[in-house]
Structure formats: C-alpha cells, structure tokens
Design a protein around this motif. Structure first.
Motif, PDB file in Angstrom:
ATOM      1  N   ARG A  80       0.859  -1.189   0.000  1.00 40.71           N
ATOM      2  CA  ARG A  80       0.000   0.000   0.000  1.00 40.71           C
ATOM      3  C   ARG A  80       0.894   1.237   0.000  1.00 40.71           C
ATOM      4  O   ARG A  80       1.863   1.307   0.757  1.00 40.71           O
ATOM      5  N   PRO A 382       1.020  -0.502  -6.132  1.00 41.65           N
ATOM      6  CA  PRO A 382       0.095   0.619  -5.897  1.00 41.65           C
ATOM      7  C   PRO A 382       0.445   1.864  -6.694  1.00 41.65           C
ATOM      8  O   PRO A 382       1.606   2.143  -6.991  1.00 41.65           O
ATOM      9  N   HIS A 387      -3.171   4.649  -1.082  1.00 42.40           N
ATOM     10  CA  HIS A 387      -3.749   4.151   0.168  1.00 42.40           C
ATOM     11  C   HIS A 387      -3.477   5.076   1.356  1.00 42.40           C
ATOM     12  O   HIS A 387      -3.602   4.646   2.501  1.00 42.40           O
TER      13      HIS A 387
END
Length: 412
Positions: A80, A382, A387
């Motif tokens: 993340r 990611p 995130h």
C-alpha cells in the motif's frame, strides 16, 4: 487474489517500508507476498525513483502509456502506497506514529540520512523497543566507505563479480561484464528478508527488537561462494572464463548447427553418458577425461573435441538426445522463449493482476510454493499515494478532518 485461500504465513506483520529502487522494495515485496502488511512511504508528487525508470510503461486498456514503469511494477506488488513529506515536522510525526505501530522498518537511506528527521533506529526504537529496523546501504554502517553511495553496478565491480564475468582475455569481446539484472540488489533483498524473519524469531523469544545492518558490498562478497573459497584456499584469483566453470568440466555452452546449448555435467557417470550420446564412448575411458580433476586439467583438449561434434546437429536434436541419455542439457532462451516454455506455464510463473489504470498488469510470480500458507496476490503495485487515507485511518485512526488538514498543508 482468491478469498478462499488461507492467510499468509506472515499475516498480521506490519512493515513500514521507507526504501526505494530495488533492494529494499524487493525485500518488502517478498514479505508482502508471504502475508505481511507493507506500507510503502513515498514522497508526495514523486514517489519511488523507479516510477520514472521507463520506458517501457504499463499501457491502459486503450493501449496508451500510463505513468507506471515496468521497473517499478517488478518490485512493489501487494503493498500500500502512502505519501508523506518527511521533510516537515508534521510528516516526521506521522512516520513516528506509524513506526510506533509497526513491527518492522525497512530503509535504504545513506548512513545517518534519517537521523536529521528523527527517523533513525535510536529514535524509533525509543518509541517502540520491539521494532526491527533493517538498514540497507551500499557499504554498511561502519568502515571507511560507510558514507559512500552504493549502486548495484558499482558493487558488482568492487565486489569481484565482474572480474569473474565475461570472455577471457585474448578472446573477441574480452573484458569484464556485469550481470544482466541488478543481481546484488536482488540478493540483498533476499538476505534482508531472512534477517528480518530471524529478528522476528528472536523477538518472539525475548520481546526485544534490534537493528539490522545490511550492505550490498558485504552481500556481493558473501555470494561469491565457491569462487571466493577457491581464492581463499588456493591463493589464486580466478580469471574470467566466459561460460566455463572453474571446477567442473564440461559445464558450459557449446555451438550447435543452429545456435548454442548448455551441457552441465556434474559427475563422472553423467560424463560417460554424454560420451555415449555424442557417439564418442571412447572418451569415457580416456585417462585424460575419466575423472573430473583430469577433465579440468585437460579442459582445452576436451572442450575442442566436444565442440567438433556438437556443431553437427541442431540444438533441439541434441537436447532430445541428452534428455534421453540423462545428461543435463538445455537451450539458451530469450525472454519470449522463457515465457512460452511449457514448464513456465505449468508452474504459473506469469500472473495477471487487476489494475485500476490498465485493467490488468502482467507480473512474474513468487517462486515460493507453500502447502499450508500459499503466497497470495492481493494488490497490484500501488499507484502513488493510493492508500494514504486508508492506512492513516487503519493504523492511526486519523479522522477525515485531520486528514483533510494534512492534505491541505501538502504533508500527505
């Protein structure tokens, strides 16, 4: 990304990843594949350096290039991304709060580089005595080179690997050559993963965290393996030998009628079978070649004889003959041939993950096969800061109001 799979072996482990480029991210990806929650801290607006290391770029569903480089994609699956400006007091405070809730920190800043932000081992371990803090640098935390930057290519040269890689002097194309991938970075990532898990086992027994000091230079020297031992025991530094092996003969590439193949004979029994397959059984009883030490002594004579035979048939014919005879043999595949290989398909070494910009992203699978806690592929590499709000909420209970204030100040 199947929901019916059991949790990963490292489920529940929280890792704060302050590293970038390859060695640290490689360790983070491996820990993530095994179930750890990896939070990758990146610079707002820029992120990991490798995000710009293209082309090639991942293409979207319309065939247009995205901002995601293939290099970045190779080392950041299952993580993340959180963007935090660690150059600000507020950003430093956020990272400290995250570290207080983490089990592991990975970082690859220059020696002392994080102390100015209060994010070094001494500062963070004071907040979290159970913290395992893994520092990856070019030359380690001590020694006359400690302050130097270290890059894989540089380390391959300084650590001896390039002195062993390339055509011998006197041959066309002679000279030192680096390995075609950043192998020292990858090996350092693997050592970091082992060290983190060893430190976790120690913490399980004692409750205490610790600092891991890992240097690319040290790793490269450690991975010289038999070549380092040859020097330490024999007293002579090995020279470049192309694709030949210093201790085993025949163990190298050979020309065929349509290219090249590799023959890798590891014992005398295999050599006898090789001689039969080549149609030269008499070589097996020749006293110059009957044992491996003799074959090493008479390397040049034997290799010339074998080459005179292998050139007469195509690679595929030889491989079929060698496999039937039980002699280790194979082609020298290009990457398109690698990913078309039936064994690669059977082992599912290519995976395709859903991606918000491209629809799907092709990646190389993790080679670890575990019966009870198999590797899971939960998240594609990611997007930058994807995130941030999610992690700050889950790890720190940052409210929407506080998050909006941080965003307004460009802290996140």
């Amino acid at each position: 990304m199947r929901g019916d799979l059991p949790q990963g072996a490292l489920a529940g482990l929280r890792v704060l990843d302050l590293s970038r480029v390859l060695a640290g991210p490689w360790a983070g990806q491996l820990l993530a594949d095994l179930g750890a929650d990896i939070v990758k801290i990146e610079r707002p607006g820029a992120g990991d350096d490798t995000r710009t290391w293209g082309p090639p770029w991942l293409r979207d569903e319309d065939g247009e290039a995205t901002s995601e480089s293939a290099y970045y994609l190779s080392a950041n699956r299952n993580k993340r991304s959180v963007t935090i400006d660690i150059g600000t007091p507020e950003g430093q405070s956020l990272v400290k709060r995250l570290a207080a809730n983490a089990d592991v920190v990975l970082e690859n800043f220059k020696v002392g580089g994080l102390a100015q932000y209060g994010l070094d081992y001494l500062s963070l371990s004071a907040l979290n005595p159970r913290l395992i803090y893994c520092s990856i640098t070019g030359f380690g935390q001590t020694g006359p080179y400690a302050s130097r930057a270290g890059y894989d290519f540089l380390i391959q040269g300084m650590g001896g690997l390039m002195s062993l890689t390339g055509r011998p002097d006197g041959e066309e194309g002679a000279g030192p050559i680096k390995v075609g991938v950043a192998l020292t970075d990858v090996m350092t990532g693997l050592y970091a993963t082992v060290a983190v898990q060893a430190a976790l086992a120690h913490r399980e027994r004692t409750g205490a965290g610790q600092h891991i000091d890992l240097a690319l230079f040290d790793v490269q020297i450690a991975c010289l393996a038999n070549q380092a031992a040859n020097y330490l025991v024999g007293g002579t530094a090995s020279a470049r030998m192309g694709n030949a092996h210093p201790n085993i003969v025949p163990y190298q590439d050979f020309p065929t009628a349509d290219g090249y193949m590799i023959i890798a004979v590891g014992n005398d029994g295999q050599f006898m079978r090789l001689c039969e397959a080549l149609g030269r059984p008499e070589w097996g009883s020749d006293q110059r070649f009957a044992t491996n030490p003799q074959r090493v002594t008479y390397r040049d004579e034997l290799i010339a004889l074998i080459r005179g035979v292998t050139i007469c048939r195509a690679t595929g014919e030889w491989i079929e003959l060698m496999e039937h005879a039980g002699v280790p043999c194979g082609p020298i595949n290009t990457l398109d041939q690698v990913f078309a290989d039936p064994q690669v398909h059977a082992r599912s070494m290519r995976i395709d993950m859903e991606h918000p910009m491209a629809g799907t992203v092709p990646l190389v699978a993790n080679p670890i096969r575990m019966s009870g806690t198999p590797v899971r592929y939960e998240r594609p590499p990611p997007m930058l800061g994807e995130h941030t709000q999610e992690v700050l909420d889950q790890w720190l209970a940052v409210s929407p109001t506080e998050f909006a204030e941080l965003r307004a100040k460009k802290i996140v």
